[in-house]
Enzyme design. Structure first.
Site, PDB file in Angstrom:
ATOM      1  N   GLY A   1       9.554  -7.182 -10.342  1.00 54.54           N
ATOM      2  CA  GLY A   1       9.724  -7.749 -11.676  1.00 54.54           C
ATOM      3  C   GLY A   1       8.806  -7.100 -12.701  1.00 54.54           C
ATOM      4  O   GLY A   1       7.986  -6.244 -12.377  1.00 54.54           O
ATOM      5  N   GLN A   2       8.960  -7.531 -13.952  1.00 55.94           N
ATOM      6  CA  GLN A   2       8.146  -6.966 -15.050  1.00 55.94           C
ATOM      7  C   GLN A   2       6.658  -7.175 -14.766  1.00 55.94           C
ATOM      8  O   GLN A   2       5.859  -6.240 -14.793  1.00 55.94           O
ATOM      9  CB  GLN A   2       8.447  -7.678 -16.361  1.00 55.94           C
ATOM     10  CG  GLN A   2       9.887  -7.695 -16.779  1.00 55.94           C
ATOM     11  CD  GLN A   2      10.019  -8.197 -18.199  1.00 55.94           C
ATOM     12  OE1 GLN A   2       9.843  -7.423 -19.133  1.00 55.94           O
ATOM     13  NE2 GLN A   2      10.294  -9.463 -18.381  1.00 55.94           N
TER      14      GLN A   2
ATOM     15  N   ASP B   1      11.946 -14.670   0.774  1.00 55.28           N
ATOM     16  CA  ASP B   1      12.880 -15.247  -0.196  1.00 55.28           C
ATOM     17  C   ASP B   1      12.391 -16.649  -0.538  1.00 55.28           C
ATOM     18  O   ASP B   1      12.285 -17.507   0.346  1.00 55.28           O
ATOM     19  CB  ASP B   1      14.292 -15.284   0.422  1.00 55.28           C
ATOM     20  CG  ASP B   1      15.346 -15.703  -0.590  1.00 55.28           C
ATOM     21  OD1 ASP B   1      15.002 -16.385  -1.584  1.00 55.28           O
ATOM     22  OD2 ASP B   1      16.517 -15.340  -0.393  1.00 55.28           O
ATOM     23  N   LEU B   2      12.103 -16.868  -1.808  1.00 52.80           N
ATOM     24  CA  LEU B   2      11.566 -18.176  -2.212  1.00 52.80           C
ATOM     25  C   LEU B   2      12.553 -19.309  -1.958  1.00 52.80           C
ATOM     26  O   LEU B   2      12.178 -20.472  -1.963  1.00 52.80           O
ATOM     27  CB  LEU B   2      11.149 -18.147  -3.691  1.00 52.80           C
ATOM     28  CG  LEU B   2       9.811 -17.464  -3.989  1.00 52.80           C
ATOM     29  CD1 LEU B   2       9.575 -17.407  -5.493  1.00 52.80           C
ATOM     30  CD2 LEU B   2       8.649 -18.184  -3.313  1.00 52.80           C
TER      31      LEU B   2
ATOM     32  N   ALA C   1      10.228 -15.291  -9.783  1.00 52.20           N
ATOM     33  CA  ALA C   1      10.809 -16.467 -10.436  1.00 52.20           C
ATOM     34  C   ALA C   1      12.278 -16.214 -10.736  1.00 52.20           C
ATOM     35  O   ALA C   1      12.737 -15.061 -10.728  1.00 52.20           O
ATOM     36  CB  ALA C   1      10.077 -16.770 -11.756  1.00 52.20           C
ATOM     37  N   TYR C   2      12.987 -17.293 -10.979  1.00 46.91           N
ATOM     38  CA  TYR C   2      14.359 -17.237 -11.508  1.00 46.91           C
ATOM     39  C   TYR C   2      14.183 -17.258 -13.016  1.00 46.91           C
ATOM     40  O   TYR C   2      13.839 -18.291 -13.590  1.00 46.91           O
ATOM     41  CB  TYR C   2      15.110 -18.462 -11.021  1.00 46.91           C
ATOM     42  CG  TYR C   2      16.599 -18.510 -11.317  1.00 46.91           C
ATOM     43  CD1 TYR C   2      17.513 -18.569 -10.276  1.00 46.91           C
ATOM     44  CD2 TYR C   2      17.088 -18.539 -12.616  1.00 46.91           C
ATOM     45  CE1 TYR C   2      18.884 -18.663 -10.521  1.00 46.91           C
ATOM     46  CE2 TYR C   2      18.452 -18.623 -12.872  1.00 46.91           C
ATOM     47  CZ  TYR C   2      19.341 -18.685 -11.825  1.00 46.91           C
ATOM     48  OH  TYR C   2      20.692 -18.778 -12.061  1.00 46.91           O
TER      49      TYR C   2
ATOM     50  N   THR D   1       5.699 -21.098 -18.120  1.00 46.36           N
ATOM     51  CA  THR D   1       6.336 -20.669 -19.364  1.00 46.36           C
ATOM     52  C   THR D   1       6.051 -21.580 -20.564  1.00 46.36           C
ATOM     53  O   THR D   1       5.829 -22.785 -20.389  1.00 46.36           O
ATOM     54  CB  THR D   1       7.870 -20.598 -19.144  1.00 46.36           C
ATOM     55  OG1 THR D   1       8.516 -20.307 -20.378  1.00 46.36           O
ATOM     56  CG2 THR D   1       8.421 -21.910 -18.620  1.00 46.36           C
TER      57      THR D   1
ATOM     58  N   TYR E   1      15.946 -23.944 -17.308  1.00 50.06           N
ATOM     59  CA  TYR E   1      14.857 -23.055 -16.868  1.00 50.06           C
ATOM     60  C   TYR E   1      13.501 -23.742 -17.059  1.00 50.06           C
ATOM     61  O   TYR E   1      12.670 -23.781 -16.145  1.00 50.06           O
ATOM     62  CB  TYR E   1      14.937 -21.747 -17.669  1.00 50.06           C
ATOM     63  CG  TYR E   1      13.729 -20.852 -17.536  1.00 50.06           C
ATOM     64  CD1 TYR E   1      13.501 -20.115 -16.376  1.00 50.06           C
ATOM     65  CD2 TYR E   1      12.814 -20.717 -18.587  1.00 50.06           C
ATOM     66  CE1 TYR E   1      12.389 -19.285 -16.265  1.00 50.06           C
ATOM     67  CE2 TYR E   1      11.719 -19.891 -18.487  1.00 50.06           C
ATOM     68  CZ  TYR E   1      11.498 -19.176 -17.322  1.00 50.06           C
ATOM     69  OH  TYR E   1      10.397 -18.359 -17.212  1.00 50.06           O
TER      70      TYR E   1
ATOM     71  N   TRP F   1       7.489 -14.984 -23.750  1.00 54.54           N
ATOM     72  CA  TRP F   1       8.205 -13.832 -24.313  1.00 54.54           C
ATOM     73  C   TRP F   1       7.750 -12.517 -23.649  1.00 54.54           C
ATOM     74  O   TRP F   1       7.379 -11.553 -24.334  1.00 54.54           O
ATOM     75  CB  TRP F   1       7.988 -13.762 -25.828  1.00 54.54           C
ATOM     76  CG  TRP F   1       8.530 -14.901 -26.632  1.00 54.54           C
ATOM     77  CD1 TRP F   1       8.836 -16.178 -26.212  1.00 54.54           C
ATOM     78  CD2 TRP F   1       8.828 -14.891 -28.039  1.00 54.54           C
ATOM     79  NE1 TRP F   1       9.293 -16.933 -27.251  1.00 54.54           N
ATOM     80  CE2 TRP F   1       9.303 -16.182 -28.384  1.00 54.54           C
ATOM     81  CE3 TRP F   1       8.732 -13.920 -29.035  1.00 54.54           C
ATOM     82  CZ2 TRP F   1       9.678 -16.510 -29.681  1.00 54.54           C
ATOM     83  CZ3 TRP F   1       9.105 -14.255 -30.332  1.00 54.54           C
ATOM     84  CH2 TRP F   1       9.575 -15.527 -30.643  1.00 54.54           C
TER      85      TRP F   1
HETATM   86  N1  LIG Z   1      10.293 -13.012 -18.861  1.00 59.51           N
HETATM   87  C1  LIG Z   1       9.791 -13.860 -19.758  1.00 59.51           C
HETATM   88  O1  LIG Z   1      10.069 -13.776 -20.959  1.00 59.51           O
HETATM   89  C2  LIG Z   1       8.857 -14.960 -19.310  1.00 59.51           C
HETATM   90  C3  LIG Z   1       8.391 -15.875 -20.264  1.00 59.51           C
HETATM   91  C4  LIG Z   1       7.523 -16.890 -19.862  1.00 59.51           C
HETATM   92  C5  LIG Z   1       7.130 -16.970 -18.541  1.00 59.51           C
HETATM   93  N2  LIG Z   1       7.606 -16.077 -17.635  1.00 59.51           N
HETATM   94  C6  LIG Z   1       7.182 -16.215 -16.234  1.00 59.51           C
HETATM   95  O2  LIG Z   1       6.424 -15.061 -15.894  1.00 59.51           O
HETATM   96  C7  LIG Z   1       6.632 -14.756 -14.505  1.00 59.51           C
HETATM   97  C8  LIG Z   1       7.057 -13.311 -14.353  1.00 59.51           C
HETATM   98  O3  LIG Z   1       8.297 -13.119 -15.035  1.00 59.51           O
HETATM   99  P1  LIG Z   1       8.985 -11.682 -15.146  1.00 59.51           P
HETATM  100  O4  LIG Z   1       9.527 -11.578 -16.526  1.00 59.51           O
HETATM  101  O5  LIG Z   1       8.077 -10.637 -14.616  1.00 59.51           O
HETATM  102  O6  LIG Z   1      10.220 -11.882 -14.151  1.00 59.51           O
HETATM  103  P2  LIG Z   1      11.330 -10.816 -13.722  1.00 59.51           P
HETATM  104  O7  LIG Z   1      11.070  -9.493 -14.343  1.00 59.51           O
HETATM  105  O8  LIG Z   1      12.651 -11.478 -13.923  1.00 59.51           O
HETATM  106  O9  LIG Z   1      11.076 -10.663 -12.153  1.00 59.51           O
HETATM  107  C9  LIG Z   1      11.357 -11.716 -11.291  1.00 59.51           C
HETATM  108  C10 LIG Z   1      10.934 -11.306  -9.896  1.00 59.51           C
HETATM  109  O10 LIG Z   1      11.218 -12.401  -9.024  1.00 59.51           O
HETATM  110  C11 LIG Z   1      11.935 -11.913  -7.888  1.00 59.51           C
HETATM  111  N3  LIG Z   1      12.770 -12.953  -7.338  1.00 59.51           N
HETATM  112  C12 LIG Z   1      13.815 -13.576  -7.926  1.00 59.51           C
HETATM  113  N4  LIG Z   1      14.349 -14.465  -7.071  1.00 59.51           N
HETATM  114  C13 LIG Z   1      13.622 -14.412  -5.933  1.00 59.51           C
HETATM  115  C14 LIG Z   1      13.678 -15.077  -4.679  1.00 59.51           C
HETATM  116  N5  LIG Z   1      14.626 -15.973  -4.409  1.00 59.51           N
HETATM  117  N6  LIG Z   1      12.762 -14.774  -3.733  1.00 59.51           N
HETATM  118  C15 LIG Z   1      11.798 -13.850  -3.979  1.00 59.51           C
HETATM  119  N7  LIG Z   1      11.706 -13.172  -5.123  1.00 59.51           N
HETATM  120  C16 LIG Z   1      12.600 -13.450  -6.096  1.00 59.51           C
HETATM  121  C17 LIG Z   1      12.739 -10.752  -8.437  1.00 59.51           C
HETATM  122  O11 LIG Z   1      13.173  -9.940  -7.371  1.00 59.51           O
HETATM  123  P3  LIG Z   1      14.494  -8.994  -7.514  1.00 59.51           P
HETATM  124  O12 LIG Z   1      14.034  -7.778  -8.279  1.00 59.51           O
HETATM  125  O13 LIG Z   1      14.849  -8.700  -6.105  1.00 59.51           O
HETATM  126  O14 LIG Z   1      15.501  -9.797  -8.264  1.00 59.51           O
HETATM  127  C18 LIG Z   1      11.689 -10.092  -9.320  1.00 59.51           C
HETATM  128  O15 LIG Z   1      10.809  -9.316  -8.554  1.00 59.51           O
HETATM  129  C19 LIG Z   1       7.649 -15.784 -14.006  1.00 59.51           C
HETATM  130  O16 LIG Z   1       6.970 -16.866 -13.435  1.00 59.51           O
HETATM  131  C20 LIG Z   1       8.348 -16.248 -15.264  1.00 59.51           C
HETATM  132  O17 LIG Z   1       8.895 -17.545 -15.142  1.00 59.51           O
HETATM  133  C21 LIG Z   1       8.441 -15.062 -18.000  1.00 59.51           C
END
Ligand SMILES: NC(=O)c1ccc[n+]([C@@H]2O[C@H](COP(=O)([O-])OP(=O)(O)OC[C@H]3O[C@@H](n4cnc5c(N)ncnc54)[C@H](OP(=O)(O)O)[C@@H]3O)[C@@H](O)[C@H]2O)c1
Length: 312
Positions: A12-13, A37-38, A61-62, A102, A126, A151
């Site tokens: 993920g990011q 797998d979560l 995360a989802y 979040t 979410y 964000w």
């Molecule tokens: N993105 C945002 O704007 C945002 C904002 C606020 C908070 N957050 C929080 O910040 C954190 C990081 O977010 P991010 O943007 O880096 O997320 P992301 O880029 O969507 O990456 C999500 C990661 O979770 C993995 N994943 C998804 N389902 C899974 C499962 N069932 N078992 C194991 N791994 C799984 C994905 O694997 P795959 O590559 O295999 O799918 C990926 O590595 C999260 O907690 C998110 O809720 C994000």
């Protein structure tokens, strides 16, 4: 003895940045979702039993906010039920669990930055599942740090920065909502800050980590605030000034020239999204500073950072 760190979500990011940042802090074991797998409690317990980490960092995360509206059970499994199992397994091996949540736990009815003690009231599925994850971890008895961020973007993955760059190669005019206010946070800055917090909190001590004094929720976002509209304008301003041969930039634009010359404000209503989002979700980061002496840079500085480093 080297500290063992279990990292989820390495593709993920945030996870991919943490994979890089955490290496100087210990040995990082980073299973992908096929290995952990979560949604599958047994794989979580098995990996935890094999690895016996001192630190567990859950960056998985989802995150598909719109998809969660029609798949709340799926989002709950990943955002709350899995983290609960991870937390209980962390407690069993005396590991500290670091988890991310979040700004969307809030409803946006405030107009000054939210503090950690403000009452959550998520507007969408979410946000509800992420709040359930926070609660499950807090009730697990495991030592934990929960960083609420907002964000999130990076130079890879699916995010607003890369979407704007792609659209800017396709359209001369972009219409972007100007009635949602928040703090765009760069994944790399958040990963670096996470490691700084861990370094300040744990320092040189080895396990078991006496951590309970720090347990809790911390807001961890870029400083300042903006709207999606202003953020889009800032992205195009950076493009105009930056060398455009950065590898990530070439990949984001597919090597095509930027043709967008105008960004116009529009309203959330005009987009008719199936998902309610808070109109204001700025988070005050004072607790992070008071607890660990860590502050993230202002959102504009973080954005500029993406355009100024070849490594990104
Ligand atoms: N993105 C945002 O704007 C945002 C904002 C606020 C908070 N957050 C929080 O910040 C954190 C990081 O977010 P991010 O943007 O880096 O997320 P992301 O880029 O969507 O990456 C999500 C990661 O979770 C993995 N994943 C998804 N389902 C899974 C499962 N069932 N078992 C194991 N791994 C799984 C994905 O694997 P795959 O590559 O295999 O799918 C990926 O590595 C999260 O907690 C998110 O809720 C994000």
């Amino acid at each position: 003895m080297k500290r063992t760190i279990l990292l989820t979500g390495k593709t993920g990011q945030l996870g991919s940045e943490l994979l890089r940042s955490l290496r100087r802090f210990g040995e990082v074991i980073a299973p992908d979702r096929n290995e952990l797998d979560l949604r599958d409690p047994e794989t979580i317990r098995l990996v935890m039993r094999d690895v016996k980490p001192q630190l567990v960092i859950n960056a998985a995360a989802y995150t598909a906010v719109d998809a969660a509206e029609t798949d709340e059970a799926g989002a709950l499994a990943v955002n709350a039920e899995g983290p609960q199992v991870l937390a209980l397994a962390s407690k069993k091996v005396d590991a500290l669990l670091v988890h991310f949540s979040t700004d969307y736990v809030f409803d946006g009815s405030k107009n000054i930055p939210y503090v950690e003690s403000d009452s959550p009231n998520p507007l969408n599925a979410y946000g509800r599942t992420k709040l359930a994850g926070e609660e499950a971890i807090r009730n697990s008895g495991a030592d934990h740090l929960i960083f609420r961020t907002s964000w999130v973007y990076a130079t890879q993955g699916r995010n607003f920065l890369l979407t704007i760059l792609r659209l800017a190669t396709e359209r001369e005019e972009l219409k972007i909502v100007d009635d949602q206010t928040g703090a765009p946070t760069c994944a790399r800055d958040l990963a670096e800050s996470t490691v700084k917090v861990l370094a300040r909190a744990i320092g040189r001590t080895q396990e078991p980590i006496a951590f309970s004094n720090f347990n809790g929720i911390y807001h961890a976002t870029a400083a300042g605030q903006t709207t999606w509209y202003e953020f889009a304008k800032a992205i195009l301003e950076e493009v105009a000034q930056a060398p455009q041969n950065l590898p990530w930039f070439t990949s984001a634009t597919n090597g095509r020239p930027i043709i967008a010359s105008r960004v116009l404000p529009t309203s959330t209503k005009a987009f008719s999204s199936p998902t309610h989002r808070p109109s204001y979700s700025v988070l005050a980061n004072g607790r992070l500073m008071a607890g660990f002496g860590v502050a993230l840079a202002d959102w504009r500085t973080q954005l500029r950072g993406c355009f100024s480093s070849n490594g990104r």
